[in-house]
Write an enzyme that holds these catalytic residues in place. Sequence first.
Site, PDB file in Angstrom:
ATOM      1  N   SER A 186     -21.010 -11.474   8.122  1.00  0.00           N
ATOM      2  CA  SER A 186     -22.102 -11.216   7.174  1.00  0.00           C
ATOM      3  C   SER A 186     -23.419 -11.491   7.891  1.00  0.00           C
ATOM      4  O   SER A 186     -23.449 -12.266   8.853  1.00  0.00           O
ATOM      5  CB  SER A 186     -21.979 -12.160   5.975  1.00  0.00           C
ATOM      6  OG  SER A 186     -23.156 -12.122   5.183  1.00  0.00           O
TER       7      SER A 186
ATOM      8  N   TYR B 169     -20.662 -20.358   2.055  1.00  0.00           N
ATOM      9  CA  TYR B 169     -20.462 -18.970   2.510  1.00  0.00           C
ATOM     10  C   TYR B 169     -21.059 -18.762   3.908  1.00  0.00           C
ATOM     11  O   TYR B 169     -20.400 -18.258   4.822  1.00  0.00           O
ATOM     12  CB  TYR B 169     -21.100 -18.016   1.506  1.00  0.00           C
ATOM     13  CG  TYR B 169     -20.835 -16.548   1.769  1.00  0.00           C
ATOM     14  CD1 TYR B 169     -19.654 -15.948   1.348  1.00  0.00           C
ATOM     15  CD2 TYR B 169     -21.767 -15.756   2.435  1.00  0.00           C
ATOM     16  CE1 TYR B 169     -19.403 -14.601   1.585  1.00  0.00           C
ATOM     17  CE2 TYR B 169     -21.534 -14.414   2.675  1.00  0.00           C
ATOM     18  CZ  TYR B 169     -20.354 -13.838   2.241  1.00  0.00           C
ATOM     19  OH  TYR B 169     -20.112 -12.504   2.484  1.00  0.00           O
TER      20      TYR B 169
HETATM   21  P1  NAI Z   1     -14.913  -7.545  -2.898  1.00  0.00           P
HETATM   22  O1  NAI Z   1     -14.885  -8.740  -3.776  1.00  0.00           O
HETATM   23  O2  NAI Z   1     -14.911  -6.212  -3.509  1.00  0.00           O
HETATM   24  O3  NAI Z   1     -13.755  -7.598  -1.802  1.00  0.00           O
HETATM   25  C1  NAI Z   1     -13.200  -8.781  -1.316  1.00  0.00           C
HETATM   26  C2  NAI Z   1     -11.761  -8.499  -1.031  1.00  0.00           C
HETATM   27  O4  NAI Z   1     -11.130  -9.676  -0.517  1.00  0.00           O
HETATM   28  C3  NAI Z   1     -11.016  -8.123  -2.305  1.00  0.00           C
HETATM   29  O5  NAI Z   1     -10.088  -7.112  -1.993  1.00  0.00           O
HETATM   30  C4  NAI Z   1     -10.326  -9.417  -2.661  1.00  0.00           C
HETATM   31  O6  NAI Z   1      -9.192  -9.232  -3.434  1.00  0.00           O
HETATM   32  C5  NAI Z   1      -9.969  -9.905  -1.254  1.00  0.00           C
HETATM   33  N1  NAI Z   1      -9.561 -11.304  -1.205  1.00  0.00           N
HETATM   34  C6  NAI Z   1     -10.232 -12.395  -1.632  1.00  0.00           C
HETATM   35  N2  NAI Z   1      -9.464 -13.489  -1.445  1.00  0.00           N
HETATM   36  C7  NAI Z   1      -8.300 -13.070  -0.883  1.00  0.00           C
HETATM   37  C8  NAI Z   1      -7.115 -13.713  -0.459  1.00  0.00           C
HETATM   38  N3  NAI Z   1      -6.946 -15.044  -0.587  1.00  0.00           N
HETATM   39  N4  NAI Z   1      -6.137 -12.970   0.097  1.00  0.00           N
HETATM   40  C9  NAI Z   1      -6.266 -11.636   0.229  1.00  0.00           C
HETATM   41  N5  NAI Z   1      -7.361 -10.959  -0.172  1.00  0.00           N
HETATM   42  C10 NAI Z   1      -8.367 -11.684  -0.730  1.00  0.00           C
HETATM   43  O7  NAI Z   1     -16.230  -7.726  -2.013  1.00  0.00           O
HETATM   44  P2  NAI Z   1     -16.689  -6.989  -0.673  1.00  0.00           P
HETATM   45  O8  NAI Z   1     -18.143  -6.998  -0.702  1.00  0.00           O
HETATM   46  O9  NAI Z   1     -15.997  -5.722  -0.493  1.00  0.00           O
HETATM   47  O10 NAI Z   1     -16.230  -8.054   0.430  1.00  0.00           O
HETATM   48  C11 NAI Z   1     -15.466  -7.721   1.576  1.00  0.00           C
HETATM   49  C12 NAI Z   1     -15.913  -8.608   2.724  1.00  0.00           C
HETATM   50  O11 NAI Z   1     -17.253  -8.291   3.066  1.00  0.00           O
HETATM   51  C13 NAI Z   1     -15.897 -10.105   2.397  1.00  0.00           C
HETATM   52  O12 NAI Z   1     -15.411 -10.812   3.530  1.00  0.00           O
HETATM   53  C14 NAI Z   1     -17.374 -10.414   2.179  1.00  0.00           C
HETATM   54  O13 NAI Z   1     -17.676 -11.759   2.443  1.00  0.00           O
HETATM   55  C15 NAI Z   1     -18.002  -9.468   3.183  1.00  0.00           C
HETATM   56  N6  NAI Z   1     -19.415  -9.158   2.976  1.00  0.00           N
HETATM   57  C16 NAI Z   1     -19.828  -8.452   1.873  1.00  0.00           C
HETATM   58  C17 NAI Z   1     -21.160  -8.139   1.711  1.00  0.00           C
HETATM   59  C18 NAI Z   1     -21.665  -7.369   0.545  1.00  0.00           C
HETATM   60  O14 NAI Z   1     -22.887  -7.248   0.397  1.00  0.00           O
HETATM   61  N7  NAI Z   1     -20.821  -6.807  -0.304  1.00  0.00           N
HETATM   62  C19 NAI Z   1     -22.165  -8.565   2.694  1.00  0.00           C
HETATM   63  C20 NAI Z   1     -21.621  -9.265   3.824  1.00  0.00           C
HETATM   64  C21 NAI Z   1     -20.289  -9.538   3.949  1.00  0.00           C
END
Ligand code: NAI
Length: 261
Positions: free
Chosen positions: A152, A165
């Site tokens: 991130s 985070y």
């Molecule tokens: P999201 O909440 O839609 O996706 C997160 C994913 O991780 C989901 O599929 C969720 O089920 C999964 N997850 C969470 N805990 C888990 C576990 N214990 N085991 C397996 N899967 C698990 O959010 P997003 O934004 O798509 O996030 C994806 C990645 O991107 C994350 O690592 C987040 O920190 C990172 N990120 C997101 C940003 C944003 O602006 N959306 C910015 C920077 C980084």
Amino acid sequence: MSNDFLTNMFSLEGQVALVAGASSGIGAEFASALAKAGANVVLGARRTDRIQRLADDIAAETGRKTLAVALDVTSGDSVRAAFDAAEEAIGTVTIICNNAGIGRPKYALDDTEEDWDITMETNLKGMWRVGTEAARRMQAAGKGGSIINTASVLGLMVGPQQLTYATSKAGVIQMTKVMALEWQRFGIRVNALCPGYFKTEINDKFLDSDLGQRMLKATPAKRHGELAELVPSMLMFASPTSSFTTGVALPVDGAHTLRIA
Ligand code: NAI
């Protein structure tokens, strides 16, 4: 007219990709893009109903093999079982989108030990579990590959309410670099994406709030990114064309990290 030069450069034909955290947001977008680029794709997450639907849709749209596997990155047993299932059904995984993550924004003095533990277990140790398991199996199969960790911009800079985070994501960036250094000799590349703000389930309520809107207006781009704007950087890291690129933490953030604080 098709462009063979570009197609050949970024084709993932014959590769097996696994996306951890594929049930929504960035992971779901990546799973679809990997299949469109030619890979067979394993979608891993805890919400198996969602990933099964996505896997079916992606297979129907692209004609690639897909597999939905239950995956909880906080459990070593679950990670190993997901790789076993992937290998049995499709083959050795050579591309990993190590993407599962959570956020619990709170002021530092309101964070509990439980907030710290679950954030580190998921964002940092979860990526370590998936990354090391993937590398072990690639090495055993005599194959190289590409691991892409979703870090991130908050691994590079800080903001309020982001102690756990931002600390976890800074750890992901350092972990990426050590893995890249050690695994270069196995032909395994490890890179990190550092997205700015992209609207997904992790932040949609915040970005829709007055504070979120004000915050976006204060960024150089004055908007959040669209998921499609993150895909090309992931595909560059995934494809063998970037065979000499490893240990990089790449911001994809509309200059967010460059603004004067
Ligand atoms: P999201 O909440 O839609 O996706 C997160 C994913 O991780 C989901 O599929 C969720 O089920 C999964 N997850 C969470 N805990 C888990 C576990 N214990 N085991 C397996 N899967 C698990 O959010 P997003 O934004 O798509 O996030 C994806 C990645 O991107 C994350 O690592 C987040 O920190 C990172 N990120 C997101 C940003 C944003 O602006 N959306 C910015 C920077 C980084």
